[in-house]
Design a protein around this motif. Structure first.
Motif, PDB file in Angstrom:
ATOM      1  N   ILE A 109     -36.132   3.200  13.524  1.00  0.00           N
ATOM      2  CA  ILE A 109     -34.685   2.974  13.513  1.00  0.00           C
ATOM      3  C   ILE A 109     -34.380   1.808  12.583  1.00  0.00           C
ATOM      4  O   ILE A 109     -34.974   0.732  12.701  1.00  0.00           O
ATOM      5  N   HIS A 110     -33.447   2.017  11.660  1.00  0.00           N
ATOM      6  CA  HIS A 110     -33.052   0.977  10.715  1.00  0.00           C
ATOM      7  C   HIS A 110     -31.823   0.267  11.266  1.00  0.00           C
ATOM      8  O   HIS A 110     -30.771   0.886  11.453  1.00  0.00           O
ATOM      9  N   SER A 111     -31.951  -1.023  11.524  1.00  0.00           N
ATOM     10  CA  SER A 111     -30.867  -1.812  12.136  1.00  0.00           C
ATOM     11  C   SER A 111     -30.038  -2.474  11.040  1.00  0.00           C
ATOM     12  O   SER A 111     -30.549  -3.291  10.275  1.00  0.00           O
ATOM     13  N   LEU A 112     -28.759  -2.109  10.961  1.00  0.00           N
ATOM     14  CA  LEU A 112     -27.890  -2.610   9.902  1.00  0.00           C
ATOM     15  C   LEU A 112     -26.625  -3.224  10.493  1.00  0.00           C
ATOM     16  O   LEU A 112     -26.108  -2.748  11.498  1.00  0.00           O
ATOM     17  N   ARG A 113     -26.137  -4.275   9.844  1.00  0.00           N
ATOM     18  CA  ARG A 113     -24.908  -4.948  10.290  1.00  0.00           C
ATOM     19  C   ARG A 113     -23.742  -4.607   9.369  1.00  0.00           C
ATOM     20  O   ARG A 113     -23.897  -4.492   8.151  1.00  0.00           O
ATOM     21  N   GLY A 114     -22.560  -4.497   9.985  1.00  0.00           N
ATOM     22  CA  GLY A 114     -21.354  -4.237   9.227  1.00  0.00           C
ATOM     23  C   GLY A 114     -20.854  -5.480   8.520  1.00  0.00           C
ATOM     24  O   GLY A 114     -21.314  -6.602   8.767  1.00  0.00           O
ATOM     25  N   LEU A 115     -19.858  -5.283   7.670  1.00  0.00           N
ATOM     26  CA  LEU A 115     -19.295  -6.394   6.908  1.00  0.00           C
ATOM     27  C   LEU A 115     -18.187  -7.112   7.657  1.00  0.00           C
ATOM     28  O   LEU A 115     -17.795  -8.221   7.275  1.00  0.00           O
ATOM     29  N   HIS A 116     -17.669  -6.504   8.740  1.00  0.00           N
ATOM     30  CA  HIS A 116     -16.491  -7.044   9.403  1.00  0.00           C
ATOM     31  C   HIS A 116     -16.714  -7.174  10.899  1.00  0.00           C
ATOM     32  O   HIS A 116     -17.721  -6.724  11.444  1.00  0.00           O
ATOM     33  N   GLU A 117     -15.728  -7.770  11.562  1.00  0.00           N
ATOM     34  CA  GLU A 117     -15.778  -7.920  13.013  1.00  0.00           C
ATOM     35  C   GLU A 117     -15.376  -6.605  13.697  1.00  0.00           C
ATOM     36  O   GLU A 117     -14.818  -5.700  13.073  1.00  0.00           O
ATOM     37  N   THR A 118     -15.635  -6.546  14.997  1.00  0.00           N
ATOM     38  CA  THR A 118     -15.388  -5.333  15.780  1.00  0.00           C
ATOM     39  C   THR A 118     -13.962  -4.824  15.626  1.00  0.00           C
ATOM     40  O   THR A 118     -13.732  -3.613  15.479  1.00  0.00           O
ATOM     41  N   LYS A 119     -12.989  -5.730  15.649  1.00  0.00           N
ATOM     42  CA  LYS A 119     -11.586  -5.326  15.630  1.00  0.00           C
ATOM     43  C   LYS A 119     -11.197  -4.602  14.344  1.00  0.00           C
ATOM     44  O   LYS A 119     -10.178  -3.907  14.288  1.00  0.00           O
ATOM     45  N   HIS A 120     -12.018  -4.725  13.312  1.00  0.00           N
ATOM     46  CA  HIS A 120     -11.720  -4.088  12.032  1.00  0.00           C
ATOM     47  C   HIS A 120     -11.962  -2.572  12.070  1.00  0.00           C
ATOM     48  O   HIS A 120     -11.348  -1.823  11.310  1.00  0.00           O
ATOM     49  N   TYR A 121     -12.852  -2.128  12.983  1.00  0.00           N
ATOM     50  CA  TYR A 121     -13.306  -0.738  12.977  1.00  0.00           C
ATOM     51  C   TYR A 121     -12.679   0.072  14.103  1.00  0.00           C
ATOM     52  O   TYR A 121     -12.251  -0.462  15.127  1.00  0.00           O
ATOM     53  N   GLY A 122     -12.658   1.392  13.908  1.00  0.00           N
ATOM     54  CA  GLY A 122     -12.165   2.306  14.936  1.00  0.00           C
ATOM     55  C   GLY A 122     -12.761   3.678  14.743  1.00  0.00           C
ATOM     56  O   GLY A 122     -13.675   3.885  13.933  1.00  0.00           O
ATOM     57  N   LYS A 123     -12.226   4.653  15.464  1.00  0.00           N
ATOM     58  CA  LYS A 123     -12.770   6.016  15.407  1.00  0.00           C
ATOM     59  C   LYS A 123     -12.633   6.645  14.033  1.00  0.00           C
ATOM     60  O   LYS A 123     -13.376   7.575  13.700  1.00  0.00           O
ATOM     61  N   GLU A 124     -11.698   6.146  13.250  1.00  0.00           N
ATOM     62  CA  GLU A 124     -11.485   6.704  11.914  1.00  0.00           C
ATOM     63  C   GLU A 124     -12.344   6.027  10.852  1.00  0.00           C
ATOM     64  O   GLU A 124     -12.223   6.335   9.655  1.00  0.00           O
ATOM     65  N   SER A 125     -13.238   5.121  11.250  1.00  0.00           N
ATOM     66  CA  SER A 125     -13.963   4.280  10.290  1.00  0.00           C
ATOM     67  C   SER A 125     -15.295   4.864   9.836  1.00  0.00           C
ATOM     68  O   SER A 125     -16.098   4.163   9.227  1.00  0.00           O
ATOM     69  N   GLY A 126     -15.560   6.135  10.117  1.00  0.00           N
ATOM     70  CA  GLY A 126     -16.855   6.704   9.783  1.00  0.00           C
ATOM     71  C   GLY A 126     -17.218   6.565   8.317  1.00  0.00           C
ATOM     72  O   GLY A 126     -18.327   6.130   7.968  1.00  0.00           O
ATOM     73  N   SER A 127     -16.295   6.926   7.425  1.00  0.00           N
ATOM     74  CA  SER A 127     -16.577   6.864   5.997  1.00  0.00           C
ATOM     75  C   SER A 127     -16.853   5.431   5.550  1.00  0.00           C
ATOM     76  O   SER A 127     -17.785   5.177   4.772  1.00  0.00           O
TER      77      SER A 127
END
Length: 593
Positions: A109-127
């Motif tokens: 499993i490759h563990s990767l971190r996002g560029l933003h905080e949790t509040k930035h993302y939602g169900k539409e953030s797949g792309s």
């Protein structure tokens, strides 16, 4: 002018064919394996294509507790599930999703971190999440555009004490034999062992108060289901004769996975159609074409008939690479194809096949979709391989409109190929009742006058007049046909000669000049589209008529007074869910005076 389409129904069985004769599933699989082996020996090479797993978290959250071991256990169970089903169907052992393992026999499993905080993302953030992962995957030597990946997003919240769960994770997938992406979610209470638990109860933000086991079945089953999409599988429910095995994984089986552990159902399974499609996937067959082939398949000599309460379709494929299977999906309108049933066949050496099924939905408008399975893993389906149908309440088959479509197919093909002379010759050979419809396709008349300029009395088609303005949400304004190769105005199991294409948001305005008395017609979505729209008619700014929300399988009739109305507006609204698949149709609108 209307032409009924239609087809039989009543739930029962599907029969497939090899060389035009009925064949058992085992005979089909043996024939498919033979074709695959021969083609792969000449054109493919051994590969080790794997499913690459990513655990992704926003930059302000730690990964869920024990995520590596939990996800590894779950993924290995899903691998075993696919392997068992492929072996059960006769495609051999060790045919399953290919997972990379570390020296502890855990899934890599490759563990990767996002560029933003949790509040930035939602169900539409797949792309967006996928794009964030791409550079890191490239460093690991993984080309996500030519591989299959699954991204487990850490966007769920779990209250261990109160047993409350909710999530804002992307949760969908898509792909083919060459590449795919599945977006999943992870949460610390999602564990393989917990699928057997009837207690404690969990308050799920989407499913309400359910057992811990059902909570895990839904989300682990969801993982198995979405991985199916990433591998190229569409939705497909079980036929009645398959129901003894449980629920089709690619139907509602994403919610029943593992329910047999709690004695609540027989769990989930893969129908033969799914196993047939996976048999050529590089992860399953461990073979990949040496050079990329552009898959082509042409269907000819099509016959669509009734057989008691069943539909029988036969034809001949000319294909490259060769076909090892044909899948037919009998898909009722609505339900986003979750409720489609399937039947399969293996073509004979000359490309002929026959498929028969009575596993059809009664009293429903539906679409029969034929999919060609190529030996390299590709699939082909186009407008010539789709046949809308409908069944009466008693299940009595009627294929008149489908046969109409077949009669028109050579003519429409000539038009598509810009062979006007050929189309004109074919038009002359059509039955009289189809010539008017075909003539308008060949030589569409651009109206030059408005309804206000009409001097004759009587009933007139609104499409015979020039609108003062016309706007649609997708493609271009089109009259007496729909855009693209489909052309025909199809809705509710019927083909219509007159109508207005009005993909939402749409607005068509006409100058009536206060000279007409009535406007009548009906509204619906074009066959094969499962959006939702609302139609409205306004006169001089006043609302004259408004439909309920119209979805696939639904229609509405209007017959309104337009006396003294000068400016007529036909409006189609996409409603709150957006305008995806919102192919609205104003069907046979007529002015009367």
């Amino acid at each position: 002018m209307k032409h009924c389409l239609l087809i039989a129904l009543l739930f029962q069985v599907a029969v497939a064919a090899v060389g035009g004769e009925t064949a058992t599933p085992a005979e089909q699989v043996a024939a498919a394996n033979k074709i695959l082996a021969a083609w792969q020996a000449a054109h493919a090479q051994p590969v080790e294509r794997k499913l690459h797993i990513i655990a992704w978290t926003p930059n302000d959250r730690e990964y869920p507790t024990d995520y590596h071991q939990r996800l590894s256990d779950i993924l290995l169970d899903i691998q075993r599930f696919y392997g068992r089903e492929m072996e059960r169907h006769g495609f051999g052992k060790a045919r399953s999703i290919n997972l990379a393992l570390n020296d502890k026999q855990q899934v890599v499993i490759h563990s990767l971190r996002g560029l933003h905080e949790t509040k930035h993302y939602g169900k539409e953030s797949g792309s967006e999440i996928r794009k964030e992962c791409l550079p890191e995957l490239k460093k690991l030597g993984i080309d996500a555009d030519n591989e299959t990946i699954a991204i487990f997003c850490n966007l769920a919240t779990w209250d261990e004490e109160k047993k409350i769960f909710k999530h804002e994770s992307p949760y969908y997938a898509g792909g083919s034999y060459r590449s795919g992406t599945a977006w999943q979610l992870d949460s610390p209470e999602i564990k393989l062992a917990s699928m057997a638990l009837k207690e404690p109860l969990v308050q799920d933000g989407q499913y309400g108060r359910i057992s811990m086991g059902r909570h895990n079945s839904i989300f682990i089953g969801g993982m198995a289901h979405e991985l199916g999409h990433a591998l190229g599988l569409p939705h497909c429910q079980e036929r009645p004769d398959e129901a003894e095995r449980g629920t089709s994984l690619m139907g509602s089986g994403n919610r029943t996975y593992g329910e047999e552990l709690r004695g609540e159902s027989r769990g989930s399974f893969l129908p033969l159609a799914d196993a047939m499609r996976l048999a050529s996937h590089p992860q399953f067959c461990k073979q990949m074409e040496k050079e990329r082939h552009r898959a082509t398949a042409k269907l000819s000599d099509v016959k669509l008939e009734t057989a008691g309460k069943a539909i029988r379709i036969s034809g001949k494929f000319t294909a490259d690479p060769p076909l090892y299977g044909v899948v037919a999906y009998f898909d009722p309108d609505g339900g986003s194809d979750y409720n489609a049933t399937s039947a399969t066949a293996v073509p004979n050496a000359d490309g002929t096949f026959t498929i028969e099924s009575s596993a059809l939905a009664a009293n429903k408008s539906s679409l029969l979709r034929v999919i060609a399975l190529h030996a390299n893993g590709a699939t082909t389906s186009d407008a010539s391989m789709r046949f809308p149908y409908k069944a009466a309440r008693d299940g009595t088959p009627n294929v008149e409109s489908a046969q109409t479509k077949l009669l028109l197919a050579p003519f429409l093909s000539a038009l598509q190929n810009k062979d006007r002379d050929g189309a004109r010759k074919l038009l002359e050979g059509l039955p009289a009742k189809l010539k008017d419809l075909a003539a308008r396709q060949l030589d569409p008349v651009t109206p030059t006058k408005t309804p206000a300029e009409e001097t004759a009395a009587g009933t007139k088609s609104l499409t015979a007049y020039k609108p003062t303005s016309s706007k649609v949400g997708y493609h271009s304004p089109t009259f007496d046909r729909v855009p693209g190769d489909t052309r025909l105005l199809e809705a509710g199991g019927e083909i219509y000669a007159r109508g207005i294409y009005a993909h939402a948001p749409a607005r068509h305005e006409y100058d009536l000049g206060g000279k007409w008395q009535k406007l009548r017609g009906r509204v619906a979505l074009a066959t094969g589209n499962d959006g939702s729209v609302q139609f409205e008619i306004r006169g001089d700014g006043r609302e004259l008529w408004k439909s309920k929300m119209i979805k696939a399988e639904q229609s509405a009739v209007f017959d309104i007074d337009v006396k003294d109305v000068k400016q007529l507006e036909l409006i189609v609204d996409p409603t709150a869910d957006g305008n995806r698949a919102d192919w609205g149709l104003w069907i046979e609108p007529e002015l009367v005076r």
